[in-house]
Design a protein around this motif. Structure first.
Motif, PDB file in Angstrom:
ATOM      1  N   SER A 230     -31.955 -38.643  25.481  1.00 43.90           N
ATOM      2  CA  SER A 230     -31.616 -38.083  24.166  1.00 43.90           C
ATOM      3  C   SER A 230     -30.305 -37.310  24.202  1.00 43.90           C
ATOM      4  O   SER A 230     -29.754 -36.955  23.161  1.00 43.90           O
ATOM      5  CB  SER A 230     -32.735 -37.153  23.688  1.00 43.90           C
ATOM      6  N   SER A 231     -29.779 -37.028  25.402  1.00 42.48           N
ATOM      7  CA  SER A 231     -28.516 -36.309  25.541  1.00 42.48           C
ATOM      8  C   SER A 231     -27.428 -37.206  26.107  1.00 42.48           C
ATOM      9  O   SER A 231     -26.520 -36.753  26.803  1.00 42.48           O
ATOM     10  CB  SER A 231     -28.714 -35.086  26.447  1.00 42.48           C
ATOM     11  N   LYS A 232     -27.533 -38.499  25.806  1.00 33.44           N
ATOM     12  CA  LYS A 232     -26.514 -39.488  26.163  1.00 33.44           C
ATOM     13  C   LYS A 232     -26.382 -39.721  27.663  1.00 33.44           C
ATOM     14  O   LYS A 232     -25.356 -40.192  28.144  1.00 33.44           O
ATOM     15  CB  LYS A 232     -25.154 -39.117  25.561  1.00 33.44           C
ATOM     16  N   ILE A 233     -27.422 -39.384  28.408  1.00 33.48           N
ATOM     17  CA  ILE A 233     -27.471 -39.769  29.811  1.00 33.48           C
ATOM     18  C   ILE A 233     -28.200 -41.110  29.868  1.00 33.48           C
ATOM     19  O   ILE A 233     -29.335 -41.219  29.400  1.00 33.48           O
ATOM     20  CB  ILE A 233     -28.212 -38.717  30.652  1.00 33.48           C
ATOM     21  N   PRO A 234     -27.559 -42.143  30.394  1.00 34.07           N
ATOM     22  CA  PRO A 234     -28.091 -43.513  30.270  1.00 34.07           C
ATOM     23  C   PRO A 234     -29.294 -43.806  31.152  1.00 34.07           C
ATOM     24  O   PRO A 234     -29.241 -44.640  32.045  1.00 34.07           O
ATOM     25  CB  PRO A 234     -26.890 -44.373  30.665  1.00 34.07           C
ATOM     26  N   CYS A 235     -30.396 -43.138  30.901  1.00 36.33           N
ATOM     27  CA  CYS A 235     -31.613 -43.391  31.668  1.00 36.33           C
ATOM     28  C   CYS A 235     -32.409 -44.509  30.995  1.00 36.33           C
ATOM     29  O   CYS A 235     -32.678 -44.445  29.788  1.00 36.33           O
ATOM     30  CB  CYS A 235     -32.462 -42.124  31.748  1.00 36.33           C
ATOM     31  N   PRO A 236     -32.812 -45.523  31.746  1.00 36.28           N
ATOM     32  CA  PRO A 236     -33.555 -46.638  31.146  1.00 36.28           C
ATOM     33  C   PRO A 236     -34.998 -46.297  30.796  1.00 36.28           C
ATOM     34  O   PRO A 236     -35.664 -47.060  30.098  1.00 36.28           O
ATOM     35  CB  PRO A 236     -33.500 -47.716  32.240  1.00 36.28           C
ATOM     36  N   ASP A 237     -35.483 -45.160  31.281  1.00 37.89           N
ATOM     37  CA  ASP A 237     -36.880 -44.774  31.080  1.00 37.89           C
ATOM     38  C   ASP A 237     -36.945 -43.534  30.178  1.00 37.89           C
ATOM     39  O   ASP A 237     -36.612 -42.433  30.606  1.00 37.89           O
ATOM     40  CB  ASP A 237     -37.533 -44.483  32.435  1.00 37.89           C
ATOM     41  N   PRO A 238     -37.385 -43.668  28.935  1.00 40.91           N
ATOM     42  CA  PRO A 238     -37.446 -42.517  28.012  1.00 40.91           C
ATOM     43  C   PRO A 238     -38.475 -41.468  28.411  1.00 40.91           C
ATOM     44  O   PRO A 238     -38.472 -40.359  27.871  1.00 40.91           O
ATOM     45  CB  PRO A 238     -37.814 -43.157  26.669  1.00 40.91           C
ATOM     46  N   SER A 239     -39.338 -41.799  29.357  1.00 41.86           N
ATOM     47  CA  SER A 239     -40.348 -40.827  29.789  1.00 41.86           C
ATOM     48  C   SER A 239     -39.794 -39.868  30.847  1.00 41.86           C
ATOM     49  O   SER A 239     -40.489 -38.939  31.248  1.00 41.86           O
ATOM     50  CB  SER A 239     -41.577 -41.546  30.344  1.00 41.86           C
TER      51      SER A 239
END
Length: 503
Positions: A230-239
């Motif tokens: 949600s803070s524009k860090i490209p993590c593929p896992d929203p959890s």
């Protein structure tokens, strides 16, 4: 209890020269008996395989002389031969108990870099430079007596003071200041050619300071976990989620401010991208992040982000080792965050004092010690459950015969106390023995933690006259060239980061 961290002493080249002058000045204001006034040793550098010399250190009293003894040190190994192991390639298996001498040396080195942030931070709200570094990038190490550390600072790191942890940052009392929106939080330093040869690679260090005077910021932790994506860090896992306050410090920016018009995240990633792919594109590299207290949380978050955004990957697809050494660090995120850090190959070694309350927060109720079934249930709630990341090195300041056993919470959290205990730690249940030539008096430079029989003044490190100088018959605060504290923002590197690593 408030504690100011204004000392300017570290265990490298002639570290106590300036503070000897400072104490002379303090002595003129508050005369004390010359027989009881502590004299400071002239420890020159962080030296393995030695302990404090009874003959050369006039700081040592009778109690100290009884405690000093030779500590065994393996002198057959060099850092260049085993640096990957020292930086967690095997998760420090067999290196913590008993304590590996070279690993201790590395931890003290990075810890001293963190302490340098405290020693150079302008913490007085009545100063027009409040929230900045007292020294420019090129003079910080030399001024603090650390010229022999062998690193060059390439960038200062600034966060916006409009953070969601109000007890962490106090506002200046004056309207005319160097910046109303920025707060100096750390720096990036790179090993020079000579040091790189000794280390076996070029080391890029990211150093974060923590709190300066208070522990009340812990109460500000909302216990609200926020997805890093949600803070524009490209993590593929929203959890994958971390504490919201930490994330805001790391990702918030302030328009129209020369120091933090880019978030500190963008400042770090742009500099690392430049160093990895341009300045040192053809060299062996390591990326080492270190921090204390809240700075430990930023260190873990930075290590994760550098790996997640593949900034630590060269253009030829080779990965650069990323390691975080943290001191007195709080929990940062949930169990999915921990697992993601491990999946990315990031190594984290957490140094904690069992009497320090900060490593127990946030997540006092639900944490890594909670039954897995309950953890799976609360994992889905916004307040969720927190889990420590990495390997823990547990210290107990009560093993040191130099320290008062009744020290308060601030003492137990003090960075210099951490370094002091680490210097004497050899393994669980083993006797405290100083392994490096490091003056115990450093503990009291910004605290009251040493036993009285050592006759070391409390809070003894002073910033001479707080920078006030006589000019044209008037005392005024000496001017600083704050432009010298800026680094070219490398806008094209920031734009590359934004374009290439959008979630």
């Amino acid at each position: 209890m408030a504690v100011s961290l204004s000392g300017m002493i570290l265990p490298f080249s002639n570290p106590l020269l300036q503070s000897r002058k400072q104490l002379d000045y303090v002595g003129k204001l508050c005369p004390i008996n010359s027989k009881t006034r502590p004299k400071l040793s002239t420890t020159r550098r962080l030296i393995p395989a030695r302990v404090i010399s009874v003959e050369s250190s006039s700081t040592l009293t009778g109690l100290q002389r009884e405690l000093v003894s030779e500590a065994e040190t393996d002198t057959t190994r060099a850092v260049a031969d085993c640096w990957r192991e020292l930086h967690g390639e095997n998760n420090w298996d067999g290196m913590l108990d008993p304590m590996d001498p070279l690993l201790r040396h590395e931890l003290l080195k990075y810890g001293s870099k963190v302490q340098a942030c405290y020693d150079s931070f302008e913490f007085d709200p009545s100063s027009k430079y409040f929230g900045s570094s007292r020294y420019s990038k090129c003079e910080l190490y030399e001024t603090l007596g650390m010229a022999e550390i062998g690193y060059d600072i390439t960038r200062y790191l600034y966060v916006t003071s409009n953070m969601k942890l109000p007890n962490f940052f106090k506002k200046t009392r004056w309207p005319r200041v160097w910046s109303t929106d920025a707060c100096w939080m750390g720096y990036i330093a790179v090993s020079n050619d000579e040091t790189s040869k000794k280390l076996g690679r070029r080391d890029v260090s990211i150093i974060w300071r923590g709190t300066i005077t208070r522990l009340e910021w812990i109460a500000d932790l909302s216990n609200f976990l926020k997805p890093v994506s949600s803070s524009k860090i490209p993590c593929p896992d929203p959890s994958v989620r971390v504490e919201a306050g930490f994330l805001s410090i790391y990702t918030d920016a302030k328009d129209n401010c020369d120091y933090c018009n880019f978030s500190v995240r963008e400042q770090v990633l742009a500099e690392i991208y430049k160093l990895v792919n341009e300045t040192y594109a053809h060299e062996e590299l390591s990326i080492t992040i270190a921090g204390h207290s809240l700075g430990s949380a930023l260190a873990v978050l930075t290590a994760y982000d550098v790996a997640e955004t593949v900034v630590s990957r060269r253009k030829d697809r080779r990965n650069i080792p990323v390691t975080a050494f943290t001191f007195a660090g709080p929990r940062v995120g949930n169990n999915r965050f921990k697992k993601r850090v491990e999946e990315l190959g990031v190594k984290v070694l957490r140094v904690v004092n069992v009497h320090d309350v900060v490593p127990n927060s946030p997540g006092f109720v639900f944490n890594e010690k909670t039954h897995p079934t309950i953890m799976n249930i609360v994992e889905h709630f916004p307040w969720g459950a927190y889990t420590h990341v990495g390997v823990e090195l547990e210290l107990d300041h009560k093993i040191s015969p130099y320290l008062r056993p009744d020290g308060d919470l601030v003492c137990a959290h003090n960075m210099e106390a951490y370094l002091h205990v680490l210097n004497g730690y050899h393994g669980k249940g083993k006797k405290f023995e100083a392994a490096m030539d490091r003056d115990p008096a450093l503990v009291n430079k910004a605290s009251d933690f040493l036993k009285d029989e050592l006759e070391i003044m409390t809070y003894w490190a002073q910033n001479h006259n707080k920078g006030m100088v006589l000019k044209n018959g008037r005392y005024v605060q000496s001017e600083r060239d704050m432009e010298d504290h800026l680094t070219e923002h490398n806008h094209h590197h920031v734009q590359h980061i934004r374009a290439a690593h959008q979630p």
